[in-house]
Design a protein around this motif. Structure first.
Motif, PDB file in Angstrom:
ATOM      1  N   LEU A 177       0.414  -1.318  -0.271  1.00 24.76           N
ATOM      2  CA  LEU A 177      -0.344   0.359  -0.074  1.00 24.76           C
ATOM      3  C   LEU A 177       0.871   1.352   0.243  1.00 24.76           C
ATOM      4  O   LEU A 177       0.317   2.350  -0.349  1.00 24.76           O
ATOM      5  N   PHE A 178       2.045   1.313   0.612  1.00 24.02           N
ATOM      6  CA  PHE A 178       3.392   2.490   0.454  1.00 24.02           C
ATOM      7  C   PHE A 178       3.719   2.796  -0.865  1.00 24.02           C
ATOM      8  O   PHE A 178       3.754   4.156  -1.150  1.00 24.02           O
ATOM      9  N   TRP A 179       3.256   1.275  -1.928  1.00 31.06           N
ATOM     10  CA  TRP A 179       4.069   1.784  -3.121  1.00 31.06           C
ATOM     11  C   TRP A 179       2.554   2.045  -4.151  1.00 31.06           C
ATOM     12  O   TRP A 179       3.110   2.812  -5.040  1.00 31.06           O
ATOM     13  N   LEU A 180       1.868   1.750  -3.660  1.00 31.53           N
ATOM     14  CA  LEU A 180       0.166   1.955  -4.534  1.00 31.53           C
ATOM     15  C   LEU A 180       0.114   3.255  -5.130  1.00 31.53           C
ATOM     16  O   LEU A 180      -0.172   3.295  -6.438  1.00 31.53           O
ATOM     17  N   PRO A 181      -0.462   4.605  -4.556  1.00 25.73           N
ATOM     18  CA  PRO A 181      -0.210   5.488  -4.834  1.00 25.73           C
ATOM     19  C   PRO A 181       1.037   6.203  -6.133  1.00 25.73           C
ATOM     20  O   PRO A 181       0.310   6.919  -6.837  1.00 25.73           O
ATOM     21  N   PHE A 182       2.468   5.711  -5.983  1.00 25.44           N
ATOM     22  CA  PHE A 182       3.275   6.453  -6.712  1.00 25.44           C
ATOM     23  C   PHE A 182       2.891   4.908  -7.957  1.00 25.44           C
ATOM     24  O   PHE A 182       2.549   5.927  -8.981  1.00 25.44           O
ATOM     25  N   TYR A 195      11.635  -2.412  -9.269  1.00 21.89           N
ATOM     26  CA  TYR A 195      11.553  -1.624  -8.714  1.00 21.89           C
ATOM     27  C   TYR A 195      11.091  -2.489  -6.992  1.00 21.89           C
ATOM     28  O   TYR A 195      11.126  -3.198  -6.334  1.00 21.89           O
ATOM     29  N   PHE A 196       9.143  -2.148  -7.152  1.00 24.52           N
ATOM     30  CA  PHE A 196       8.948  -3.072  -6.701  1.00 24.52           C
ATOM     31  C   PHE A 196       8.862  -4.259  -6.856  1.00 24.52           C
ATOM     32  O   PHE A 196       8.520  -4.911  -5.100  1.00 24.52           O
ATOM     33  N   ALA A 197       9.204  -5.145  -7.132  1.00 20.88           N
ATOM     34  CA  ALA A 197       9.070  -6.499  -7.934  1.00 20.88           C
ATOM     35  C   ALA A 197      10.647  -6.770  -7.259  1.00 20.88           C
ATOM     36  O   ALA A 197      10.338  -7.658  -6.191  1.00 20.88           O
ATOM     37  N   ILE A 198      11.526  -6.208  -7.023  1.00 18.52           N
ATOM     38  CA  ILE A 198      12.510  -6.537  -5.843  1.00 18.52           C
ATOM     39  C   ILE A 198      12.485  -6.637  -4.970  1.00 18.52           C
ATOM     40  O   ILE A 198      12.935  -7.728  -4.514  1.00 18.52           O
ATOM     41  N   PHE A 199      11.545  -5.744  -4.537  1.00 11.64           N
ATOM     42  CA  PHE A 199      11.351  -4.896  -3.334  1.00 11.64           C
ATOM     43  C   PHE A 199      10.588  -5.953  -2.503  1.00 11.64           C
ATOM     44  O   PHE A 199      10.991  -6.557  -1.422  1.00 11.64           O
ATOM     45  N   ALA A 218       3.377  11.587  -4.097  1.00 11.71           N
ATOM     46  CA  ALA A 218       3.301  10.248  -4.032  1.00 11.71           C
ATOM     47  C   ALA A 218       4.154   9.582  -4.064  1.00 11.71           C
ATOM     48  O   ALA A 218       4.699   8.425  -3.247  1.00 11.71           O
ATOM     49  N   PHE A 219       5.489   9.938  -4.512  1.00  3.92           N
ATOM     50  CA  PHE A 219       6.989   9.460  -4.448  1.00  3.92           C
ATOM     51  C   PHE A 219       7.312   9.244  -2.583  1.00  3.92           C
ATOM     52  O   PHE A 219       8.057   9.524  -2.596  1.00  3.92           O
ATOM     53  N   LEU A 220       7.334  10.444  -2.488  1.00  5.15           N
ATOM     54  CA  LEU A 220       7.796  11.153  -1.569  1.00  5.15           C
ATOM     55  C   LEU A 220       6.791  10.415  -0.130  1.00  5.15           C
ATOM     56  O   LEU A 220       7.715   9.831   0.689  1.00  5.15           O
ATOM     57  N   SER A 221       5.703   9.929  -0.488  1.00  7.17           N
ATOM     58  CA  SER A 221       4.796   9.772   1.013  1.00  7.17           C
ATOM     59  C   SER A 221       5.710   8.451   0.934  1.00  7.17           C
ATOM     60  O   SER A 221       5.939   7.457   1.714  1.00  7.17           O
ATOM     61  N   LEU A 222       6.031   7.503  -0.415  1.00  4.17           N
ATOM     62  CA  LEU A 222       6.740   5.922  -0.783  1.00  4.17           C
ATOM     63  C   LEU A 222       7.476   5.891   0.410  1.00  4.17           C
ATOM     64  O   LEU A 222       7.553   5.642   1.180  1.00  4.17           O
ATOM     65  N   PHE A 223       8.724   6.847   0.584  1.00  9.59           N
ATOM     66  CA  PHE A 223       9.844   6.818   1.262  1.00  9.59           C
ATOM     67  C   PHE A 223       9.338   7.679   2.567  1.00  9.59           C
ATOM     68  O   PHE A 223      10.564   6.995   3.549  1.00  9.59           O
ATOM     69  N   ALA A 224       9.314   8.408   2.661  1.00  6.97           N
ATOM     70  CA  ALA A 224       8.337   8.709   4.011  1.00  6.97           C
ATOM     71  C   ALA A 224       7.725   7.387   4.956  1.00  6.97           C
ATOM     72  O   ALA A 224       8.036   6.689   6.651  1.00  6.97           O
ATOM     73  N   ASN A 225       6.596   7.247   4.402  1.00  5.58           N
ATOM     74  CA  ASN A 225       6.298   5.377   5.245  1.00  5.58           C
ATOM     75  C   ASN A 225       7.328   4.280   4.923  1.00  5.58           C
ATOM     76  O   ASN A 225       7.466   3.591   6.371  1.00  5.58           O
ATOM     77  N   SER A 258      20.643   5.299   6.222  1.00 10.06           N
ATOM     78  CA  SER A 258      21.130   5.935   4.991  1.00 10.06           C
ATOM     79  C   SER A 258      21.191   5.554   3.878  1.00 10.06           C
ATOM     80  O   SER A 258      21.594   6.517   3.359  1.00 10.06           O
ATOM     81  N   LEU A 259      20.687   4.891   3.569  1.00 11.21           N
ATOM     82  CA  LEU A 259      20.399   4.711   1.931  1.00 11.21           C
ATOM     83  C   LEU A 259      19.698   4.679   1.435  1.00 11.21           C
ATOM     84  O   LEU A 259      19.575   5.788   0.042  1.00 11.21           O
ATOM     85  N   ILE A 260      18.286   5.378   2.347  1.00 11.47           N
ATOM     86  CA  ILE A 260      17.172   6.518   1.558  1.00 11.47           C
ATOM     87  C   ILE A 260      17.620   7.756   1.938  1.00 11.47           C
ATOM     88  O   ILE A 260      17.102   8.557   0.599  1.00 11.47           O
ATOM     89  N   ALA A 261      18.360   8.443   2.731  1.00  9.40           N
ATOM     90  CA  ALA A 261      18.954   9.132   2.463  1.00  9.40           C
ATOM     91  C   ALA A 261      20.233  10.066   1.810  1.00  9.40           C
ATOM     92  O   ALA A 261      19.549  10.808   0.910  1.00  9.40           O
ATOM     93  N   GLU A 262      20.600   8.465   1.260  1.00 10.51           N
ATOM     94  CA  GLU A 262      21.910   8.451   0.397  1.00 10.51           C
ATOM     95  C   GLU A 262      20.869   8.740  -1.138  1.00 10.51           C
ATOM     96  O   GLU A 262      20.852   9.664  -2.203  1.00 10.51           O
ATOM     97  N   TYR A 263      19.703   8.267  -1.201  1.00  8.44           N
ATOM     98  CA  TYR A 263      18.855   8.149  -2.836  1.00  8.44           C
ATOM     99  C   TYR A 263      18.639   9.776  -2.940  1.00  8.44           C
ATOM    100  O   TYR A 263      18.504  10.462  -3.559  1.00  8.44           O
ATOM    101  N   LEU A 264      17.956   9.879  -1.799  1.00  2.10           N
ATOM    102  CA  LEU A 264      17.099  11.546  -1.507  1.00  2.10           C
ATOM    103  C   LEU A 264      17.846  12.677  -2.210  1.00  2.10           C
ATOM    104  O   LEU A 264      17.585  13.263  -2.656  1.00  2.10           O
ATOM    105  N   VAL A 265      18.770  12.552  -1.117  1.00  2.00           N
ATOM    106  CA  VAL A 265      20.424  13.795  -1.302  1.00  2.00           C
ATOM    107  C   VAL A 265      20.475  13.836  -2.668  1.00  2.00           C
ATOM    108  O   VAL A 265      20.405  14.423  -3.929  1.00  2.00           O
ATOM    109  N   VAL A 266      21.023  12.400  -3.363  1.00  2.00           N
ATOM    110  CA  VAL A 266      21.626  12.647  -4.757  1.00  2.00           C
ATOM    111  C   VAL A 266      20.823  12.840  -6.254  1.00  2.00           C
ATOM    112  O   VAL A 266      20.835  13.409  -6.903  1.00  2.00           O
TER     113      VAL A 266
END
Length: 457
Positions: free
Chosen positions: A122-127, A154-158, A385-392, A413-421
């Motif tokens: 459900l976290f992925w669904l809106p995006f 990306y969702f599949a590998i998750f 929707a993209f930001l809510s995915l990472f926030a959730n 840190s991996l999430i922070a790295e992604y959002l920074v770059v």
């Protein structure tokens, strides 16, 4: 009759039927395929490789995905040569691997539907829904569909990572697998350096299609290596510690050679935060390291170039910050107010860039900023929707603190790295980097799910 009906609805039977159907379709399409694609060797390799994947799917899907995780980091250098344009779409062995990943995720869910993480999905669904809507709104449907399938992978590998991790030990093994996926890229980097390093202009690309993708992958591997070295749950033996430490040093050296500044910043921040929360002695390392790093001419020149080139008139200034600012201002200034809500559709930024960006020349430029790209292509709804995915996901990962605080820090840190770059690059399109990141995050989420099941049980 009842036994036959039970066999028909059995998940394993459904999986076998899907694999068998694929094999029949591949075999039937072979004559047509050869006639359309010609006798190029790389083209003729695609059907046999697809058939091999199909056969392996019927035998052991878990080993396939383990092989993909272990070797996909070294794939681009070969897979790029197999691409062929057909009907305006690039088709190659890489596309087959993407299809296999989607199929494996589907089969895992069919076989064990009770393990499917509904809350996380459900976290992925809106995006994913906004992206699907943006496909319908896109100016070039074929490119939009291709990009959407990338999102789905990306969702599949998750999801696959969640199915693979059934114990905390599995989490540790999967993290090690991601770290050791860097061995082949490291070996090939020696080849790349030997063939192409000619002074300060050299940027290490290795097995990846662009130096930036390699750089972000390296930061991810370095971060996970730090976890393996410092975790107390599954401490490495002496030989393992030496191997991971040596590999980590090599990764840092490779990272410097990519000359990707945003990746340097992300890596520095991760070690800074680790020093702040876990080991203060790392502050000393962080003070000493820049002194030695700045002695490297190419690194020093790269940092100086950030401020020295504010004119945008040639390809050499592609990575300057001023060039990006000019591109973003042009895009946002060109947008119609009515498009603020849902945007112009997937892959529309590249399509329109030669219209709104006067310095584009003959190139259809990417946004070099995920937030600008999403706002342009999917509007404020897609960006939220993209930001809510990472926030959730980040909020969900907080639960792992009780199990292993270091794991929470590393995954966050991996999430922070992604959002920074994401502020300065097209990270959303970097498939290999995204796969490894979502493998690690999915593995962490699975540990939390297992703990919740034990508490409820």
């Amino acid at each position: 009759m009842h036994k036959f009906f039970d066999w028909i609805i059995n998940p394993n039977s459904i999986a076998v039927a899907v694999v068998a159907l694929m094999a029949v379709m591949v075999g039937s399409a072979m004559p047509i395929y050869v006639g359309l694609m010609g006798a190029k060797i790389s083209n003729l390799l695609i059907p046999p490789i697809l058939l091999i994947f199909v056969i392996c799917l019927a035998l052991d899907r878990k080993k396939i995905i383990i092989a993909v995780i272990l070797f996909r980091s070294a794939g681009d250098v070969f897979l790029e040569t197999t691409k062929t344009s057909f009907g305006g779409v690039s088709i190659g062995i890489g596309a087959i691997i993407n299809l296999v990943v989607l199929l494996i995720a589907f089969l895992l869910v069919v076989e064990k539907p009770k393990l499917f993480p509904k809350k996380l999905a459900l976290f992925w669904l809106p995006f994913l829904l906004m992206a699907l809507f943006s496909v319908a709104n896109a100016p070039v449907k074929i490119e939009a569909i291709r990009f959407y399938l990338t999102f789905l992978s990306y969702f599949a590998i998750f999801i696959i990572a969640i199915y693979l991790v059934r114990t905390p030990q599995d989490f540790n093994k999967l993290i090690r697998l991601v770290v050791w996926s860097s061995v082949l890229p490291a070996l090939y980097a020696l080849v790349d350096i030997g063939l192409h390093m000619r002074g300060g202009a050299f940027r290490l690309q290795g097995t990846f299609s662009h130096p930036n993708i390699l750089a972000f992958y390296l930061v991810l591997v370095i971060t996970l290596s730090l976890y393996l070295l410092k975790t107390r749950l599954f401490p490495l033996k002496t030989l393992g510690r030496l191997s991971v430490t040596l590999n980590m040093i090599i990764m840092i050296g490779m990272l410097l050679l990519t000359q990707t500044r945003s990746a340097w910043v992300a890596c520095f921040l991760i070690f800074f935060m680790y020093a702040l929360f876990f080991e203060r002695k790392y502050f000393l390392y962080l003070l000493i390291t820049p002194i030695f790093v700045l002695l490297i001419p190419s690194v020093r020149d790269r940092l100086v170039n950030l401020d020295s080139s504010n004119e945008v008139y040639q390809y050499a200034e592609l990575n300057s910050f001023s060039w990006r600012i000019s591109l973003w201002e042009s895009a946002l200034g060109w947008m119609e107010t009515l498009k603020y809500l849902a945007g112009y559709g997937l892959e529309s930024f590249k399509f329109h860039s030669r219209t709104f960006f006067l310095k584009a020349g003959a190139t259809n430029w990417g946004a070099h900023n995920i937030y600008v790209q999403l706002f342009f292509e999917m509007g404020i709804l897609g960006l939220l929707a993209f930001l809510s995915l990472f926030a959730n996901i980040s909020n969900y990962l907080r639960r792992i603190i009780k199990i292993e605080p270091l794991a929470f820090f590393i995954l966050l840190s991996l999430i922070a790295e992604y959002l920074v770059v994401a502020f300065s690059d097209n990270t959303l399109a970097y498939l290999v980097f995204n796969w490894y990141m979502w493998v690690a995050i999915g593995a962490g989420c699975s540990v939390i799910m297992l703990q919740s099941e034990e508490n409820n049980g």
